[in-house]
Structure formats: C-alpha cells, structure tokens
Scaffold this motif. Structure first.
Motif, PDB file in Angstrom:
ATOM      1  N   ILE A 707       0.841  -1.198   0.000  1.00 57.42           N
ATOM      2  CA  ILE A 707       0.000   0.000   0.000  1.00 57.42           C
ATOM      3  C   ILE A 707       0.881   1.256   0.000  1.00 57.42           C
ATOM      4  O   ILE A 707       0.767   2.100  -0.873  1.00 57.42           O
ATOM      5  CB  ILE A 707      -0.946   0.007   1.216  1.00 57.42           C
ATOM      6  CG1 ILE A 707      -1.880  -1.204   1.135  1.00 57.42           C
ATOM      7  CG2 ILE A 707      -1.744   1.302   1.277  1.00 57.42           C
ATOM      8  CD1 ILE A 707      -2.759  -1.358   2.347  1.00 57.42           C
ATOM      9  N   ARG A 708       1.762   1.359   0.983  1.00 56.79           N
ATOM     10  CA  ARG A 708       2.616   2.537   1.080  1.00 56.79           C
ATOM     11  C   ARG A 708       4.048   2.115   0.774  1.00 56.79           C
ATOM     12  O   ARG A 708       4.817   1.803   1.661  1.00 56.79           O
ATOM     13  CB  ARG A 708       2.513   3.164   2.471  1.00 56.79           C
ATOM     14  CG  ARG A 708       3.237   4.501   2.588  1.00 56.79           C
ATOM     15  CD  ARG A 708       2.717   5.509   1.576  1.00 56.79           C
ATOM     16  NE  ARG A 708       3.194   6.845   1.855  1.00 56.79           N
ATOM     17  CZ  ARG A 708       2.976   7.887   1.072  1.00 56.79           C
ATOM     18  NH1 ARG A 708       2.289   7.737  -0.024  1.00 56.79           N
ATOM     19  NH2 ARG A 708       3.428   9.080   1.381  1.00 56.79           N
ATOM     20  N   GLU A 709       4.397   2.065  -0.516  1.00 53.11           N
ATOM     21  CA  GLU A 709       5.722   1.611  -0.906  1.00 53.11           C
ATOM     22  C   GLU A 709       6.488   2.684  -1.669  1.00 53.11           C
ATOM     23  O   GLU A 709       7.489   2.404  -2.306  1.00 53.11           O
ATOM     24  CB  GLU A 709       5.616   0.326  -1.733  1.00 53.11           C
ATOM     25  CG  GLU A 709       5.024  -0.835  -0.922  1.00 53.11           C
ATOM     26  CD  GLU A 709       5.226  -2.176  -1.580  1.00 53.11           C
ATOM     27  OE1 GLU A 709       5.349  -2.221  -2.813  1.00 53.11           O
ATOM     28  OE2 GLU A 709       5.271  -3.185  -0.853  1.00 53.11           O
ATOM     29  N   ASN A 710       6.010   3.923  -1.616  1.00 49.53           N
ATOM     30  CA  ASN A 710       6.756   5.035  -2.195  1.00 49.53           C
ATOM     31  C   ASN A 710       6.412   6.303  -1.434  1.00 49.53           C
ATOM     32  O   ASN A 710       5.349   6.408  -0.814  1.00 49.53           O
ATOM     33  CB  ASN A 710       6.441   5.200  -3.683  1.00 49.53           C
ATOM     34  CG  ASN A 710       4.978   5.472  -3.934  1.00 49.53           C
ATOM     35  OD1 ASN A 710       4.508   6.602  -3.786  1.00 49.53           O
ATOM     36  ND2 ASN A 710       4.239   4.442  -4.301  1.00 49.53           N
ATOM     37  N   THR A 711       7.292   7.265  -1.477  1.00 52.74           N
ATOM     38  CA  THR A 711       7.082   8.516  -0.747  1.00 52.74           C
ATOM     39  C   THR A 711       8.018   9.576  -1.291  1.00 52.74           C
ATOM     40  O   THR A 711       8.992   9.270  -1.990  1.00 52.74           O
ATOM     41  CB  THR A 711       7.339   8.313   0.755  1.00 52.74           C
ATOM     42  OG1 THR A 711       7.015   9.517   1.456  1.00 52.74           O
ATOM     43  CG2 THR A 711       8.800   7.981   1.036  1.00 52.74           C
ATOM     44  N   SER A 712       7.722  10.815  -0.993  1.00 53.52           N
ATOM     45  CA  SER A 712       8.674  11.887  -1.238  1.00 53.52           C
ATOM     46  C   SER A 712       9.682  11.911  -0.093  1.00 53.52           C
ATOM     47  O   SER A 712       9.403  11.425   1.005  1.00 53.52           O
ATOM     48  CB  SER A 712       7.968  13.240  -1.330  1.00 53.52           C
ATOM     49  OG  SER A 712       7.145  13.298  -2.461  1.00 53.52           O
ATOM     50  N   ALA A 713      10.843  12.451  -0.367  1.00 57.29           N
ATOM     51  CA  ALA A 713      11.882  12.500   0.658  1.00 57.29           C
ATOM     52  C   ALA A 713      12.775  13.701   0.404  1.00 57.29           C
ATOM     53  O   ALA A 713      12.753  14.302  -0.673  1.00 57.29           O
ATOM     54  CB  ALA A 713      12.704  11.211   0.660  1.00 57.29           C
ATOM     55  N   LEU A 714      13.550  14.026   1.407  1.00 58.32           N
ATOM     56  CA  LEU A 714      14.471  15.154   1.332  1.00 58.32           C
ATOM     57  C   LEU A 714      15.873  14.623   1.594  1.00 58.32           C
ATOM     58  O   LEU A 714      16.148  14.084   2.668  1.00 58.32           O
ATOM     59  CB  LEU A 714      14.086  16.210   2.368  1.00 58.32           C
ATOM     60  CG  LEU A 714      14.667  17.610   2.207  1.00 58.32           C
ATOM     61  CD1 LEU A 714      14.205  18.239   0.896  1.00 58.32           C
ATOM     62  CD2 LEU A 714      14.249  18.496   3.380  1.00 58.32           C
ATOM     63  N   LEU A 715      16.745  14.724   0.588  1.00 61.46           N
ATOM     64  CA  LEU A 715      18.144  14.348   0.784  1.00 61.46           C
ATOM     65  C   LEU A 715      18.854  15.519   1.443  1.00 61.46           C
ATOM     66  O   LEU A 715      18.787  16.654   0.952  1.00 61.46           O
ATOM     67  CB  LEU A 715      18.786  14.017  -0.566  1.00 61.46           C
ATOM     68  CG  LEU A 715      20.180  13.392  -0.499  1.00 61.46           C
ATOM     69  CD1 LEU A 715      20.098  11.967   0.039  1.00 61.46           C
ATOM     70  CD2 LEU A 715      20.847  13.400  -1.872  1.00 61.46           C
ATOM     71  N   VAL A 716      19.507  15.250   2.557  1.00 65.09           N
ATOM     72  CA  VAL A 716      20.090  16.330   3.361  1.00 65.09           C
ATOM     73  C   VAL A 716      21.517  15.966   3.761  1.00 65.09           C
ATOM     74  O   VAL A 716      21.922  14.804   3.715  1.00 65.09           O
ATOM     75  CB  VAL A 716      19.248  16.599   4.633  1.00 65.09           C
ATOM     76  CG1 VAL A 716      17.833  17.018   4.277  1.00 65.09           C
ATOM     77  CG2 VAL A 716      19.239  15.365   5.543  1.00 65.09           C
ATOM     78  N   HIS A 717      22.263  16.993   4.157  1.00 65.92           N
ATOM     79  CA  HIS A 717      23.574  16.772   4.762  1.00 65.92           C
ATOM     80  C   HIS A 717      23.623  17.507   6.096  1.00 65.92           C
ATOM     81  O   HIS A 717      22.827  18.430   6.337  1.00 65.92           O
ATOM     82  CB  HIS A 717      24.706  17.233   3.850  1.00 65.92           C
ATOM     83  CG  HIS A 717      24.687  18.707   3.546  1.00 65.92           C
ATOM     84  ND1 HIS A 717      23.973  19.249   2.483  1.00 65.92           N
ATOM     85  CD2 HIS A 717      25.280  19.767   4.173  1.00 65.92           C
ATOM     86  CE1 HIS A 717      24.136  20.553   2.454  1.00 65.92           C
ATOM     87  NE2 HIS A 717      24.920  20.905   3.478  1.00 65.92           N
ATOM     88  N   ASP A 718      24.510  17.105   6.958  1.00 64.42           N
ATOM     89  CA  ASP A 718      24.614  17.714   8.283  1.00 64.42           C
ATOM     90  C   ASP A 718      25.048  19.160   8.168  1.00 64.42           C
ATOM     91  O   ASP A 718      25.936  19.512   7.380  1.00 64.42           O
ATOM     92  CB  ASP A 718      25.609  16.939   9.149  1.00 64.42           C
ATOM     93  CG  ASP A 718      25.081  15.575   9.547  1.00 64.42           C
ATOM     94  OD1 ASP A 718      23.856  15.363   9.402  1.00 64.42           O
ATOM     95  OD2 ASP A 718      25.876  14.727   9.986  1.00 64.42           O
ATOM     96  N   GLY A 719      24.386  20.025   8.959  1.00 59.35           N
ATOM     97  CA  GLY A 719      24.732  21.439   8.968  1.00 59.35           C
ATOM     98  C   GLY A 719      25.919  21.735   9.865  1.00 59.35           C
ATOM     99  O   GLY A 719      26.408  20.872  10.605  1.00 59.35           O
TER     100      GLY A 719
END
Length: 852
Positions: A707-719
């Motif tokens: 059912i929930r096998e995809n999503t939006s995401a945010l690729l981030v790096h440490d500040g």
C-alpha cells in the motif's frame, strides 16, 4: 448525452449526439466476463485483463473496432448489468436526423430516458425486502463493474488509442458517473472515504485536446482550461463548461498559454488605466490624497461619496471618515479591467461615472438606500495612497478593514458583467463566477473571503453569492443527476467563503486551507503574496510589512512557524523555489508556484506532522534513513568500462537498504528561484561526490505492505551546527521520490548484487588495486590494464550465466524479455563498481530534526 445539464447560452455550434457505433448488440451476459465470452480469437478481448490491469496494453484492432467494443460493453453492458429489466437498449438509440453531425453514422445515442430509468431502479431497491448482507453484496458487485468500466476508459485515454472518439468516451463516463452517484445513494454509503467502493472520479476523458479546442472557440483562456481540468472533478461540470458561451471574444486570450493568462498578468510599469469607451478622452479626477492620508493616520477608513451630473466634467468626490455605523460598499475588481492606477490616486471621469451608476443602482436595489448623500464606497485605486511609501504601507496594514466592515462587497468583472443573469440556473451562476478571471487573482481571494455579504454584478442585476449557492444546493441536492454539479460548486464555494464564515463543524482558516485556495491564482507584484497570506491567517501585517519587500516571505514564515499550530511538515516536500536566507532555506519562496503532489499536500502526512521555528531552521519529526552513501568501487577499477555509463541518468540512483530491500531514488526538483540553494542540483552528482554521508528524511514511513511503498523524501547533509544542543541540524540538497522496486526487479537486483560480491574477492580486484595510480588516464595506457578490462568483461558475463536463482530465470523466461536478460551483466558490473546507494538503518518517525 441528453441527460446532462447544458448551459442557458450554448455555444454555436452546440453539442452533437454521440454516434452509435456498435457492430454487435450486447449479449446480456455478466458484465465482468464479457471479454472472456468473446473467445480467444478476439484480439480486443485478449487485451482486457479481468484483474483490472489493462492500462498500458495496446490492442492491434482498428480505432473503429475499439470504439464499437467499448460502447457495446462499457456503455450498453454496464447499463444492462446495473439496471436489469429497467434498461431497454432500443430506447437509447435513434436514427440520425438531418441536423445531427453524425460523422457518417445513421444512428445516434439518446439518453433522454436515462435519469427517469435510474430513479425507477433506485425506488425498487429502496422498497426491496432484501437483507443488509444481500444489499451489501449487490453494492460490491455494481461497484466492481464500475471500477472495471473506469479502468477501461483510463486505458483508452492513456495507452490504447489517442484517436478514440472523445464524445464516445465522455458518454460512457457520464453514465458511469451517474450510476456511481445513484449506487452510493441508494445503498446508503454515508462515509464516502471509508465505505465507497465505486470510482472516485470519471472526469479523466476531458483532457483530450479536442475539448480544449472547443473551449478556446467559446472564449476560454488556455490557462483557465488548464485550471478547470485540475480543479473540477465531475463529468457534469465539464460538459456544462465546455458548451458554455463565455460572452467574450476568443481573441482576448490569443497570447495566453496553459501556464499563464497574459491578459490578466500585468506589468505595472506599462499599465494604462482604461476609459469606459476606447474613444473616450475625458480627464482624470485626482482625489485629495492628503485627506485620505490624514484619515489613515488616525487608524480610520476613508470612504468616497461620488456625485455626478449630466456632464462628465461635473463629477465630484467627497472624502469622509467612516464611523462604526457607516454603511458602505467596497468595490472588488481586477486591474486588468482598467480600474487600477499605479501612478496616482485618480481615475478617468467616465470610470467614476460608471462606479456611481453601478453603486447607486446597487444601493437602491439591494441596500435599501435611496439618498445619494448616504451612498459611500471604498475602492483601492482611490483609497490606498500610491505615495509616499509610508502612507502606502499604512493603508496596506489596514487592508482587511474595508472588506471586513463593508455592508456589502460588490465585484465588478468584465466577463461576469457581459452576461445577463436572468434565466441562469443557480449552478450556472456559480460556475460563471468560479471560472471568471476574478477567481484567478490573489488579492480577490481575500476580497471574497472577508466580507459578510459578497455580491457579483451581472449585466442586468447583482447577485448575492451566498444566496445563489444556497439556492443551488436546495435545487440540486435532491436531484440524482444534476446534484453531481454540487460536488464541484461546493468545493470552490467553501474554498472562497469559509475562511472567516465557516459553517458549523468546518475548520477555520489555517495554512492548509489557505494553500488549497491559492491554487491557480496569481499576483502582479510578487511581494504582495506575503501580505495576502498573512491577512488570511490573521497574522500581524505590520510585522510582515516592516522591512524590505524582498524579506516579506521570511517574516511571514517566521510568524507561521512560531504560531501554536506551526507549519505542516509536508511543506518540506513541496517542489518549488525556496528562500535563500540561512535558517529559512526550508521555506517556500512562494506558495503560488509550488508543484503539489501526494506528499506535497499540506493536508496529508503522519502524526507529529507539524514543525516549529528554531534559530537554525524548522524543527520537525520524521522517519529517515540514517545514512545515504554511494557504494565505492575497488581502487583502480575502471569508472566506465565498455562505455556502459555513457547514458547515465544524472537524476536517479538505485538504492539498497540495510535489510536488503532495493529502492529507486529520483530527483523531483532542482530549483527554480534565482537565489535558491537547490538550484541546478542533480541527484547522482550529489551522492557520488559527497565528502560526507547524506541522510534521507521521508515524508511518510515506508510500510512495504503493498500500500505505502513510495514517498517523497528530502536528501540532506549535516549542517555546521549539528553538534549543538537540540536536534541535529540538516541542510536540504534535493527533493526526491523514493519507492520500492517491483517484485521482478527486486529479485533481479539482489541476485546480481550477490553475484557481484564474488568479484570483490576475485584475483582481478587484487590486480586492479595493484595497478592503481592517481592518474587514471595514465593507468588506462598500460597493456596490463587493458587486459584486465577484457578479463572483467569475461568474468561478468560468466557470472551472468551462472546466477543461481531459479525464480529469476523463471521470470526472465516467462516474460521472454531480451532487455531484461541483457540487464543481468550490466547490473552485476554496476554493483561491482559501486553504482548504487547504501541506505543505513531506518530511524523512527519520532526522530526530531532541524531542517534548513
């Protein structure tokens, strides 16, 4: 499609009857198994998969054969299945007349009797003594038929034939929509989101360019057509709008596109205030601006009393200060109609006479006021000082007041005023308002949301929107056919009028409702957006206005994020320009230009879904993959053997989780705003050249449950401040979509990955390491290196032949897919060379982050 409501003013030429194209009559058997009954020799039947998976399968039949098949099965078969003995197919076909545009067909469809027949069917069910269980089974069966019919239409639209007759598709969709509503009503489906099993919408067929061509000829703007496609959900609404004569020349929008309405998008540096007639050369009347400023400086509202005589030169304006009991009419208009003036607080005398005539008629008819001495109006062009800047800001800080306190707000818009309202149904009145250019401007959202009484001036008289909507609801809510229109009308009505005047049990204005209402609106001065959003959210406009225009959105977001309700977490996953100021790089530079998808909707999301402002960014709770790091190739190994990566997609990467689950990751947004720190970013280079691990913050937690096998995401790096007290600070790199690959590729990727592991302990890897030098080009020149590349190729193809996975070979053989077989050596080599991303352990949704 005679059962669908048409507008009063039908465009010329109007709709033609739908041609009857059936080569065979429906056989009367069960709807769900009709394709199977046609037999294995029928090429069309073989394309219809009864598990509803027909999208993407392309039949070899001609378009005429496909049209006949769909009309026989999905039109006549669906009605036969649903209505039973009530449906007599011969009553729905008539000979084509001389006036019919029948495309060479001698028969056409006629659905005049459809609604009465559906009502008789409903009455029978309502009188039935069947048990609740029997009725539930009946409902499930009809819903299954409707879902298959809808899926078939989607297949026709997306994949099968682009030349399929759009009117045949629409006729089927209109029947499906009517049966969906009737089925949910008669079987008493109360909770639509929980219990509905029927298709959610049938309006998809209306994206055909042939409909757009018809609407353009009727005077629609291309941008308005795009807006209608995205906002309205029902076939009934589309059909009415397609054939509605707009009352404006089609040439008015010749320079517009589906991205922008240039007729309403103004360049204020070139703006020209219009006269009532093009040939008019009357003088401008400049009001006493100093008196307006004096009233504003006392925190009061300036009002105008216009007096006119027979000559334009006798126009006169008195400026008075409103009291708490003063009744006045505030004018709402769009500047594209010519009533604005960015240079001075003046208007041509003919425009003042026009305002006087319209407001006097309104006062006498609707406000029960007949004394010209008591007819006061407010209009922004004259009552908001153009200069000095301090006075202009003073008026902007009070901009909600004139609409909030007005006894009436009167909308004057050219497209509405070109139409007589007499004889229009309440539904058509609403739709003419909701598809006017007035609804596409940002300022008018506030002007329509704030007043107690909102009126629209048509050619013959003014109408009260609240009253018209109530009449539409009263007239159509009990009608099984025309009541479908109310779904679209109610959505837009509430989106305009329920910010400050909500019905009982409806939420008050918040960022979610504001964001929903902003869709397809625009503003000529970009920095005005923060003022409007702040006003709709009841925020401190003085704080938003105190500072440079360029930082207004930053001040707006600081107020929103510091409020008790905070900011929906999903603001992070909207694709659109971001602010460039540190601590606010998470924030949209505009809500007007963001691209909304499932995870970008502010109304969706998980628990703990709001964020709050901190000195370093927005504090949110989100599940995340703790690390996202590209795998490394053995030292000295070739970076692009045999040119296999020449056509690499720079914006997508395969990923493997710590649990051995394979996912795809694809960049969704690379930045548009000039100062945007995401501008120009692509996913693969970010990961490949990262000097430190990335993290992957998820909009929604993966369930891996089908059912929930995809999503939006945010690729981030440490500040830089990630080691400070509080949650770890992370800085956005790029918005991505992440999803689990399908079952076949899951097996394929894992099998080739495991095969590549054996190469790491192979002597060829040791030889690469031994030959490795800093200069890769120098390394390639050595004979030993060239020999190694040949050896690698041989080993890779040998591994591909011996991949020990019985199911994998079954999948490849069953699909007989040459491409899939060719992928095996490529995937082994790419896994060996580190062309995938390793995802670290998943952190729970309660994990707190500070996102910049």
């Amino acid at each position: 499609m005679e059962h669908i409501l048409l507008p009063r003013d039908v465009a010329n030429p109007g709709p033609s009857p739908v041609p009857y194209v059936c080569r065979d009559e429906y056989d009367g058997g069960p709807f769900l198994t009709y394709p199977a009954r046609l037999g294995p020799s029928n090429s069309l039947a073989l394309e219809i998969q009864l598990d509803y998976d027909i999208v993407g399968r392309v039949p070899q039949a001609s378009c005429a054969e496909l049209e006949s098949f769909v009309q026989t099965w999905v039109f006549f078969g669906l009605l036969t299945e649903a209505l039973g003995d009530f449906f007599v197919s011969s009553q729905y076909v008539r000979p084509a007349s001389a006036v019919d545009s029948n495309e060479g067909h001698d028969k056409v469809l006629d659905t005049s009797e459809l609604v009465p027949t559906v009502k008789m069917w409903m009455q029978q069910i309502q009188k039935s003594a069947d048990t609740k269980e029997v009725k539930q089974n009946q409902y499930e069966h009809i819903a299954a038929c409707l879902r298959l019919a809808s899926t078939t239409l989607n297949a026709v639209r997306f994949s099968i034939r682009s030349d399929f007759n759009p009117w045949i598709r629409s006729s089927v969709a209109s029947v499906g929509e009517l049966l969906t509503r009737a089925t949910n009503v008669v079987y008493a489906i109360k909770d639509f989101h929980r219990d509905n099993r029927c298709p959610g919408t049938w309006s998809i067929p209306y994206d055909d360019p042939r409909y757009a061509k018809q609407m353009l000829s009727n005077g629609y703007c291309p941008y308005e057509i795009h807006r209608i496609r995205n906002l309205f959900l029902t076939v009934q609404t589309y059909h009415l709008l397609i054939w509605m004569d707009r009352g404006v020349p089609s040439t008015q929008h010749q320079t517009c596109s589906d991205k922008v309405c240039r007729a309403n998008q103004l360049d204020l540096r070139r703006y020209t205030t219009k006269h009532q007639q093009d040939e008019c050369r009357c003088s401008d009347f400049l009001i006493d601006v100093q008196e307006v400023i004096r009233i504003l400086s006392r925190g009061q509202l300036p009002l105008l009393r216009i007096t006119c005589a027979s000559r334009l030169s006798d126009v006169h304006i008195d400026i008075i200060e409103a009291t708490p009991t003063t009744k006045y009419v505030a004018i709402s208009h769009v500047w594209a109609d010519g009533l604005g003036n960015p240079y001075s607080n003046s208007l041509p005398q003919c425009q003042l006479q026009y305002l006087y005539q319209n407001t006097r008629k309104f006062f006498e008819t609707h406000a029960n006021e007949h004394s010209a001495q008591s007819m006061f109006i407010w209009i922004d062009t004259l009552c908001c000082p153009v200069e000095p800047l301090e006075a202009k800001l003073m008026a902007l800080k009070q901009i909600k007041t004139p609409y909030t306190h007005a006894s009436h707000v009167l909308v004057l818009h050219s497209s509405i005023q070109s139409v007589d309202v007499s004889g229009l149904t309440p539904a058509e009145v609403c739709l003419r308002i909701f598809t006017s250019g007035w609804m596409r401007r940002l300022w008018t959202l506030q002007e329509g949301a704030l007043p107690r009484n909102l009126w629209f001036q048509f050619k013959d008289l003014a109408v009260d929107l609240d009253h018209v909507f109530a009449e539409a609801f009263k007239t159509f809510s009990a009608d099984i056919s025309q009541g479908i229109l109310l779904e679209d009308i109610t959505m837009l009505y509430r989106g305009l009028r329920h910010f400050f005047h909500a019905e009982k049990n409806l939420p008050v204005a918040n960022l979610v409702t504001v964001d929903d209402a902003l869709g397809f609106r625009s503003v000529s001065v970009a920095t005005d957006e923060a003022i409007l959003i702040g006003g709709l959210l009841n925020l401190d406009l003085a704080h938003i206005l105190d500072g440079t225009e360029e930082t207004r959105m930053q001040r707006l977001w600081s107020l929103v994020a510091s409020s008790p309700t905070g900011v929906p977490k999903n603001i992070l996953f909207n694709r659109g320009s971001r602010l460039s100021q540190k601590g606010f790089r998470w924030a949209p530079a505009s809500l007007l230009s963001i691209i909304r998808d499932q995870d970008g909707s502010l109304a969706s999301g998980e628990a703990l879904s709001t964020g709050h402002l901190s000195p370093l960014g927005l504090n949110v709770h989100a599940s995340a993959y703790s690390t996202a790091t590209m795998a490394s190739a053995p030292r000295g190994a070739p970076k692009n053997p045999w040119g296999m990566f020449n056509d690499r997609d720079e914006n997508s990467v395969r990923c493997r989780s710590d649990q051995g689950i394979w996912l795809y990751m694809a960049g969704k947004y690379g930045g548009l705003h000039k100062g945007d720190h995401l501008r120009g970013n692509s996913l693969y280079p970010i990961l490949k050249h990262a000097e430190e691990p990335r993290r992957l913050l998820l909009a929604s937690t993966f369930k891996f449950d089908g059912i929930r096998e995809n999503t939006s995401a945010l690729l981030v790096h440490d500040g830089a401040d990630t080691n400070s007290t509080g949650p770890p600070q992370v800085v956005s790199d790029i918005i991505v979509g992440v999803g689990k690959v399908d079952k076949v590729y899951q097996i394929l990727l894992e099998a080739t990955f495991q095969a590549s592991r054996s190469l790491l302990s192979d002597e060829i890897t040791a030889q690469y390491v031994h030959l490795a030098v800093e200069d890769e080009e120098q390394q390639k020149q050595t004979p030993a290196y060239a020999n190694l590349e040949k050896q690698l190729e041989q080993k890779v193809f040998a591994l591909a032949e011996s991949v020990d996975n019985e199911y994998l070979h079954k999948v490849i053989d069953a699909q007989d897919n040459y491409k899939l077989k060719r992928l095996v050596p490529i995937l082994i080599a790419s896994a060996y060379l580190g062309e995938y991303c390793n995802l670290g352990p998943m952190l729970p949704s309660e994990t707190e982050w500070c996102v910049d």
